[in-house]
Write a protein that holds these residues in place. Structure first.
Motif, short mmCIF file in Angstrom:
data_model
loop_
_atom_site.label_atom_id
_atom_site.label_comp_id
_atom_site.label_asym_id
_atom_site.label_seq_id
_atom_site.Cartn_x
_atom_site.Cartn_y
_atom_site.Cartn_z
N THR A 413 39.32 7.13 85.02
CA THR A 413 40.65 7.01 84.99
C THR A 413 41.11 5.65 85.93
N ASN A 414 41.96 4.86 85.41
CA ASN A 414 42.45 3.71 86.42
C ASN A 414 43.67 4.08 87.21
N ASN A 415 44.14 5.30 86.82
CA ASN A 415 45.30 5.75 87.36
C ASN A 415 45.16 7.13 88.01
N PRO A 416 44.54 7.48 89.13
CA PRO A 416 44.27 8.68 89.56
C PRO A 416 45.60 9.23 89.86
N ASP A 417 46.52 8.49 90.47
CA ASP A 417 47.95 9.02 91.04
C ASP A 417 48.47 9.65 90.16
N LEU A 418 48.76 9.27 88.87
CA LEU A 418 49.47 9.76 87.75
C LEU A 418 48.99 11.14 87.55
N GLU A 419 47.40 11.19 87.26
CA GLU A 419 46.98 12.23 87.01
C GLU A 419 46.92 13.49 88.01
N PHE A 420 47.07 13.10 89.20
CA PHE A 420 47.21 14.10 90.29
C PHE A 420 48.66 14.75 90.35
N GLN A 421 49.60 13.54 90.05
CA GLN A 421 50.88 14.15 89.86
C GLN A 421 51.28 14.88 88.95
N LYS A 422 50.78 14.62 87.53
CA LYS A 422 51.15 15.63 86.37
C LYS A 422 50.31 17.05 86.42
N ALA A 423 49.15 17.05 87.33
CA ALA A 423 48.83 18.23 87.33
C ALA A 423 49.29 19.59 88.15
N TRP A 424 49.16 20.44 88.02
CA TRP A 424 49.49 21.67 88.97
C TRP A 424 48.68 21.64 90.24
N LEU A 425 47.59 21.54 89.76
CA LEU A 425 46.75 21.66 91.00
C LEU A 425 45.34 20.95 90.82
N THR A 426 44.58 20.69 91.96
CA THR A 426 43.36 20.14 91.79
C THR A 426 42.18 21.25 92.35
N ILE A 427 41.12 21.20 91.97
CA ILE A 427 39.90 22.18 92.31
C ILE A 427 38.88 21.26 93.24
N SER A 428 38.09 21.62 94.12
CA SER A 428 37.02 21.15 94.86
C SER A 428 36.09 22.25 95.47
N THR A 429 34.74 21.89 94.55
CA THR A 429 33.73 22.80 94.64
C THR A 429 32.54 22.27 95.32
N SER A 430 32.71 21.34 96.45
CA SER A 430 31.52 20.67 96.62
C SER A 430 30.56 21.66 97.60
N HIS A 431 29.29 21.17 97.50
CA HIS A 431 28.41 21.85 98.51
C HIS A 431 28.59 21.41 99.74
N PHE A 432 29.05 19.97 100.00
CA PHE A 432 29.14 19.56 101.35
C PHE A 432 30.09 18.31 101.07
N GLU A 433 30.91 17.75 102.06
CA GLU A 433 31.44 16.34 101.80
C GLU A 433 31.60 15.77 103.34
N GLY A 434 31.79 14.28 103.34
CA GLY A 434 31.96 13.85 104.64
C GLY A 434 33.30 14.14 105.17
N PHE A 435 34.04 14.15 104.08
CA PHE A 435 35.86 14.19 104.36
C PHE A 435 36.46 14.85 103.09
N GLY A 436 36.21 14.45 101.94
CA GLY A 436 37.15 14.63 100.95
C GLY A 436 38.13 13.63 100.36
N LEU A 437 37.78 12.66 100.14
CA LEU A 437 38.92 11.69 99.67
C LEU A 437 39.65 12.06 98.67
N SER A 438 39.03 12.53 97.57
CA SER A 438 39.79 13.14 96.57
C SER A 438 40.83 14.06 97.02
N ASN A 439 40.82 15.08 97.52
CA ASN A 439 41.69 15.97 98.02
C ASN A 439 42.57 15.24 98.97
N MET A 440 42.47 14.42 99.45
CA MET A 440 43.59 13.37 100.50
C MET A 440 44.66 12.84 99.27
N GLU A 441 43.93 12.11 98.23
CA GLU A 441 44.63 11.55 97.41
C GLU A 441 45.47 12.66 96.66
N ALA A 442 44.85 13.61 96.10
CA ALA A 442 45.61 14.64 95.47
C ALA A 442 46.94 15.16 96.51
#
Length: 673
Positions: A413-442
């Protein structure tokens, strides 16, 4: 405990005026979070602070010029402030007199005419007199630009390959042994058509294959035989740090580069640091991952180690002890925060994931959890945006749970902001992360997060029950329950969404620059304060005057000979020789005695986790300003009679004097039976 919190004072601190070299192995075509954060740091240091930065890369890359053009064109970095520089393009090929001029090549237009778009063509080469020779051409993805040209003899044996950049410049020539069909020499060619570097190979009769032998670099100072690429990299770093007296920070983002950069002898104007992007430990928190061992082993030589979560700082301390060179510099959101995102209508039963489809993201768990969600809420939908090696694996998981009408692989997707805005929630299931940039963007789009409690970043970004749910890692049922609860509760969703946006404000540009300003200014102060304490304490090793063992205790006597007004605490420290894990740390008993309780004062868990074989001993001085320096303990005057067997702990200790006259222990694990 936080190293520091961003305050008005910190925000006002400016990034020090120095050159910043941000180091990665190469510039990938499809880069992930590590490269994104490096590029953003370069951009913000320039645009916000008017500081000169360099994205420093080591790998030979035919496509580097076109990649650089894309970065500048797409606004990922600002050409006014940031230069992308490369070992081959900007050092080896420039600082050369050249071995010779490479004149054997055919013109590309001539090759195209003879070959056309076919695979082979006959040509009479100037090199081979009247003998017919065949050439074959391979193109870049555009089907028009020549990538490499192969030259074959009349027996269809490969003689030579010429490799070209996307801009049409010859960069590398590989010569082959026609009988073995193996390369024996590679010649690197610069834009002046000079051969500036040779890479030599030899035949290994045991392996029945070729192996790398050495480089020959035709430098301005003359021909240099170089044992490996690490030595080439160190030549470059040393050149850069001594090029002028301007202060410089060499900051390594990529762990494979640590061993090259940190072994360079530091010049007075140069600072060296590492930034930690991913989990550093293995099966448990005392076990250092292989790629992080260089950072730990260089701990006391580095000027700074930067962390993007405070949780990871605490976990580093578990291994190394507290260090004044640890700094908290979290990520930022590269956009203005707009509270109007909270007014965009969200689809009540829609979840979204925007992520690389990589194994570490563990997205099959999200699909499994969603199969439980759909049983309770049949109209629930999950859109997964991204690409990666786990695409087929995730697709198969969707099919096995018959979720084709509920879970969708959407690609890029070239518009992640819009996808996060339209969604009710996001899900994160990583084994590990350095930080979690996608969660911050959400969060910046007011999208609540339901996340596994992984290291690192889950709890840095998500406060359980405030802006999302933090779920016990790998508990698929609890993950599904959190998703269901949030989808069914509009009031809680509204509260979470507002709090999500508030959390994102913590990662604003001004706070980002404030954190870096504080850390970098403090890094400079710490070095100055250490230098002052070093000068007052002295550099000599501290000799043991006696060493005795009594039952389960060892007592050492030595004289730290320090002034009380300089030092507030003195301790004996035992460090794992390979990685500097802190195994022993005991305070001074009186003016000259240290006592080690073999049952209480030795961290056996760290020894077992890292297979410690040698413990080296130091005296640690902590100054009145909390700055710490260490001096090696000498045992040249001591005779050690026998081993100390620690039957309860399962190790045998052998005290000994090293070849340099210093005090160490050898550890041997006792075998059962």
């Amino acid at each position: 405990m936080s190293l520091h919190a961003v305050s008005e004072f910190n925000i006002k601190q400016k990034i020090p005026d120095m050159n910043y070299y941000f180091i990665s192995g190469g510039l990938p075509s499809n880069y992930g979070g590590l490269t994104k954060s490096l590029l953003l740091r370069s951009k913000l240091f320039g645009e916000e602070c008017n500081r000169k930065t360099f994205f420093l890369t080591f790998r030979f890359d035919l496509e580097l010029a076109s990649k650089k053009q894309d970065l500048y064109k797409n606004g990922k970095i600002d050409e006014k402030y940031t230069s992308v520089i490369n070992l081959y393009d900007d050092f080896l090929s420039v600082k050369t007199n050249g071995k010779r001029s490479y004149e054997e090549k055919l013109g590309l237009e001539q090759i195209k005419k003879q070959v056309g778009m076919g695979k082979f063509a006959k040509t009479v080469s100037r090199l081979f007199g009247k003998r017919n020779s065949e050439i074959s051409v391979t193109y870049y993805a555009d089907g028009k630009t020549i990538r490499y040209v192969d030259y074959w003899n009349d027996k269809s044996q490969l003689k030579k390959r010429e490799e070209y950049t996307k801009n049409g410049g010859l960069a590398l020539v590989t010569h082959y042994d026609e009988q073995l069909n193996k390369m024996f020499l590679q010649e690197y060619v610069n834009n002046k058509n000079q051969v500036y570097l040779d890479k030599h190979y030899v035949w290994n009769s045991e392996e029945k294959d070729i192996q790398f032998s050495h480089f020959t670099w035709y430098s301005l100072e003359g021909e240099k035989k170089v044992k490996d690429e690490s030595e080439l990299r160190q030549f470059w770093i040393d050149y850069l740090q001594n090029e002028n007296d301007v202060p410089k920070l060499f900051l390594v983002d990529s762990r494979p580069q640590d061993k090259h950069v940190f072994k360079v002898k530091k010049s007075p104007s140069a600072y060296y640091g590492a930034i930690i992007h991913n989990k550093h430990y293995g099966n448990h928190k005392y076990q250092i991952k292989g790629r992080y061992k260089e950072v730990f082993s260089q701990m006391y030589n580095l000027d700074a180690i930067f962390f993007i979560t405070e949780e990871q700082i605490d976990d580093f301390r578990l291994i190394s002890g507290d260090q004044e060179t640890f700094f908290f510099t979290p990520h930022t959101i590269d956009k203005p925060l707009n509270p109007n995102v909270l007014n965009v209508p969200s689809e009540k039963y829609k979840a979204v994931i925007i992520s690389r489809l990589a194994s570490m993201k563990n997205l099959t768990h999200a699909v499994k959890a969603f199969s439980l969600v759909v049983k309770e809420i049949p109209e629930a939908k999950l859109d997964i945006f991204g690409s990666g090696e786990d695409f087929e694996k995730i697709k198969k998981e969707i099919e096995e749970h018959k979720l084709q009408n509920n879970v969708f692989l959407k690609g890029y997707t070239n518009n992640p902001d819009l996808e996060f805005q339209k969604a009710w929630l996001t899900i994160s299931t990583s084994h590990f992360e350095g930080f979690g940039l996608s969660n911050m963007e959400a969060l910046s789009n007011g999208c609540p997060v339901v996340t596994y409690d992984y290291d690192y970043g889950a709890r840095s970004l998500v406060t359980d029950g405030v802006n999302g749910y933090v779920i016990e890692q790998y508990n698929i049922e609890k993950l599904a329950e959190g998703i269901i609860a949030l989808m069914r509760d509009e009031k809680t969703h509204q509260e979470f969404s507002e709090q999500a946006f508030k959390m994102a404000e913590k990662y604003s540009r001004s706070n980002y620059i404030g954190n870096w300003g504080y850390a970098l200014n403090r890094m400079i102060e710490v070095r100055e304060e250490k230098a002052m304490l070093f000068k007052k304490i002295g550099k000599k090793e501290l000799p043991i005057s006696s060493y005795t063992k009594d039952q389960d205790k060892v007592e050492l006597e030595l004289d730290p000979h320090t002034q009380e007004d300089l030092v507030k605490q003195i301790s004996l420290v035992g460090l794992d020789r390979k990685n500097k894990a802190e195994i022993i740390n005991i305070p001074l008993l009186n003016d000259s005695h240290f006592r080690i309780d073999l049952k209480k004062d030795i961290n056996i868990e760290k020894i077992a986790a890292n297979k410690t074989q040698v413990i080296d001993f130091y005296i640690r001085f902590i100054g009145t300003n909390h700055i710490k320096i260490m001096r090696r303990v000498s045992s040249e005057e001591i005779k050690f009679d026998r081993n100390h067997v620690m039957t309860d702990l399962g190790y045998c200790i052998e005290p000994y004097t090293t070849v340099k006259g210093n005090f160490s222990w050898k550890l041997t694990e006792l075998k059962e039976g």
